[in-house]
Scaffold this active site. Structure first.
Site, PDB file in Angstrom:
ATOM      1  N   GLU A 115       0.049  -0.925   5.790  1.00 30.33           N
ATOM      2  CA  GLU A 115       0.936  -0.477   6.450  1.00 30.33           C
ATOM      3  C   GLU A 115       0.925   0.891   6.713  1.00 30.33           C
ATOM      4  O   GLU A 115       1.335   1.290   8.135  1.00 30.33           O
ATOM      5  CB  GLU A 115       2.455  -0.784   5.991  1.00 30.33           C
ATOM      6  CG  GLU A 115       3.675  -0.693   6.874  1.00 30.33           C
ATOM      7  CD  GLU A 115       4.356   0.689   6.802  1.00 30.33           C
ATOM      8  OE1 GLU A 115       4.960   0.676   7.699  1.00 30.33           O
ATOM      9  OE2 GLU A 115       3.958   1.443   6.015  1.00 30.33           O
ATOM     10  N   ASP A 125       0.899  -1.270  -0.067  1.00 36.57           N
ATOM     11  CA  ASP A 125      -0.084   0.032   0.099  1.00 36.57           C
ATOM     12  C   ASP A 125       0.957   1.383  -0.091  1.00 36.57           C
ATOM     13  O   ASP A 125       2.087   1.202   0.372  1.00 36.57           O
ATOM     14  CB  ASP A 125      -1.092   0.119   1.126  1.00 36.57           C
ATOM     15  CG  ASP A 125      -0.161   0.036   2.481  1.00 36.57           C
ATOM     16  OD1 ASP A 125       0.698  -0.562   2.726  1.00 36.57           O
ATOM     17  OD2 ASP A 125      -0.580   0.761   3.312  1.00 36.57           O
TER      18      ASP A 125
END
Lengths: 373, 373
Positions: free
Chosen positions: A138, A76
């Site tokens: 994350e 991400d």
């Protein structure tokens, strides 16, 4: 409405592959399309056991090597800021790939995929078994973190002799990480109209001692495995006040303690209580609101020492908290090592120097091809 | 939809009249109905010049007396809190009228209306000329204050030798009022990630000196005209912080200075600057956000001295800021004197002791009937 599955060609060079990953947007919570592409590409290699856990993709060799290395990277990115699709540009003779996620950390993901393409095919002979962990979320609150979910639901997948997170470190090994905790100190007072302030007790004035303690705090520097950790104790928020004509009855100070990994969380909290002992004795209350332990660098472990030798550059201490601590919690040495530039992470101007990509891939190939320690 | 105009019988006793006023709700901004009733009643007396300015009602005698007394009261109340209509109750043998606005300050308005009924009729012979000011929006922000509007638009109506505000004072004369000013002190810093805090400058830690100065400040007590004023310097708000992992680059402290009326606004601000001289020299900035001058008690003025004698109780200093300062700004001595209980103002339990009403009316009658000083 579903987008066509983006295809990833893992035989392309690391720059081409980085660019391909960057051009599939994957803001936290929206990684599915990219995770699908990664899963398909890894399954297509034929030499890996692959498992999907939500939008995390796990893959590993099972070659019965004496050591196992875990390579991890999040898929991400922070929200796109008008900085997609990617573009190549040359600044002062330096070639750069611009775009959201270039440094943090699709360049690292691309290196991982290149290693998978080399060592995750039938007949490949890596010197160490390999586990790849591509994970989601994350960049958002810790409870959503995909690596944490894997640790809870598929813990066995994370075991290894060394974990390498390919977070941006500018090509330098960053060992371990510092812990972090937050406490809220609440200074009590008694409300009164400010025209008759002697009838009250001003909680903001009462915070003077806490701030003086913070201003005078001498932070420790600690050397562990040859790396220097530097602690810090900081007020990150202060608030107090009822109205413009009222003596405040409460002042709240949020303090963040960043602690070297030779202290565990309990010891760190005990230290903070000791620092503010006078205030606590005087009626200030302390509430722990957040705590994450650090990770020792573990560079003396054989697998880690070999990796340091393969990279050939002196490692440095990691001061911020990172996901390496999730491995450290299982007793696995873990470090950060990636081609991105940490100073560019989360900026509109995010980019990665293209000449940093191949050396990272090469260093890891050398390490993984070498004699099994 | 218009309510029928409530009628006010000014010949009723002061308790009946107080109750009648309380039972016409008049929350700030919604005083029209009550102002209409007051205007109609005053015009009906036949001995007063009456003027309407928005929802303020002005009335005065024009008898060429040597001195003129201004009586002022606001018509509005804080929001009703389920405490209307009024009710009489007896607690520990003490009769009380309960309801929103009883103490603050319809009991005072009722006393004013009783005086108007006595001295504002043809043939009445008060010893001093009288001006009545009933005004709106006292309980809300200063810019809406009806007395301020009258001062801007009909200043001539406010001139007199003494102004008496019938705010709740428990039947004691409160002389003058303290001034109030607010400054915002901004402590500068430099942002940094809290894991590398030595790259930044923590503005919250930098506020330690300002808070220590406040905690150690010795407030002055000043005697003027025999009244003791007590100053106060207080932080009423503090705020700072960017995020849980960022060293704050700014800390803002709002400080309220309540100053005795022997200082004017400029002197008060100069004093605050002097108190924080060290911080200002170190880069803290100071911004004045709010300032209202105080009012000297002026009790040595003949008209005021006569009033003190008529009430027959020792006066005390007014510490909060009140509308008397609007008169003081024109050089008119002004004081607070009213039958309400200031401690009950703005409470759900608001009430007025019924035995406080007639003495207030009687003291003012004695004063206004006496020989013209």
């Amino acid at each position: 409405m579903s987008d066509p599955l983006p295809e990833l060609d893992l035989t392309a060079d690391v720059l081409t592959l980085t660019r391909r990953l960057v051009d599939v947007p994957s803001v936290s919570g929206d990684e599915r399309s990219l995770a699908d592409a990664v899963e398909t590409a890894l399954r297509g290699l034929g030499g890996l056991e692959v498992e999907r856990v939500g939008d995390a993709v796990l893959a590993r060799t099972n070659l019965d090597r004496d050591t196992r290395i875990v390579l991890a990277g999040h898929l991400d990115t922070v929200p796109v800021a008008g900085n997609l699709p990617s573009r190549l540009d040359s600044v002062d003779g330096q070639e750069r790939l611009y775009g959201c996620g270039t440094s943090d950390m699709k360049a690292g993901d691309a290196v991982m995929l290149r290693l998978a393409a080399r060592f995750g095919v039938p007949g490949a002979e890596p010197a160490r078994d390999l586990t790849f962990v591509f994970y989601d979320n994350e960049e958002v609150e810790a409870v959503r973190n995909g690596l944490g979910r894997v640790a809870r639901e598929r813990r066995g997948w994370l075991y290894g002799d060394l974990a390498v997170l390919l977070e941006p470190t500018d090509g330098v090994i960053e060992g371990g990480c510092q812990g972090t905790l937050r406490v809220v100190l609440t200074v009590p007072g008694r409300r009164a109209h400010s025209a008759r302030s002697w009838l009250g007790v001003n909680a903001v004035h009462g915070a003077a001692g806490v701030l003086a303690t913070l201003a005078g705090y001498a932070a420790r520097e600690v050397e562990i495995d040859g790396l220097t950790y530097r602690e810090g104790l900081n007020a990150v928020r202060i608030e107090g006040g009822v109205a413009g004509n009222v003596v405040p009855d409460e002042c709240r100070i949020t303090v963040n303690f960043r602690f070297a990994p030779d202290r565990d969380e309990d010891q760190a909290l005990a230290h903070v209580r000791e620092v503010f002992a006078d205030a606590l004795a005087a009626g200030v209350t302390l509430e722990l609101t957040d705590s994450s332990g650090g990770a020792l660098p573990g560079l003396s472990e054989p697998a880690a020492a070999d990796f340091v030798a393969a990279v050939g550059q002196p490692p440095r201490a990691k001061l911020g908290w990172t996901d390496v601590a999730r491995f450290a919690a299982f007793g696995i040495p873990a470090l950060n090592y990636g081609p991105g530039d940490p100073n560019l992470a989360h900026t509109v101007d995010e980019h990665v120097r293209t000449d940093r990509l191949q050396p990272a891939e090469d260093a890891l190939i050398a390490y993984l091809s070498g004699s099994d320690a």
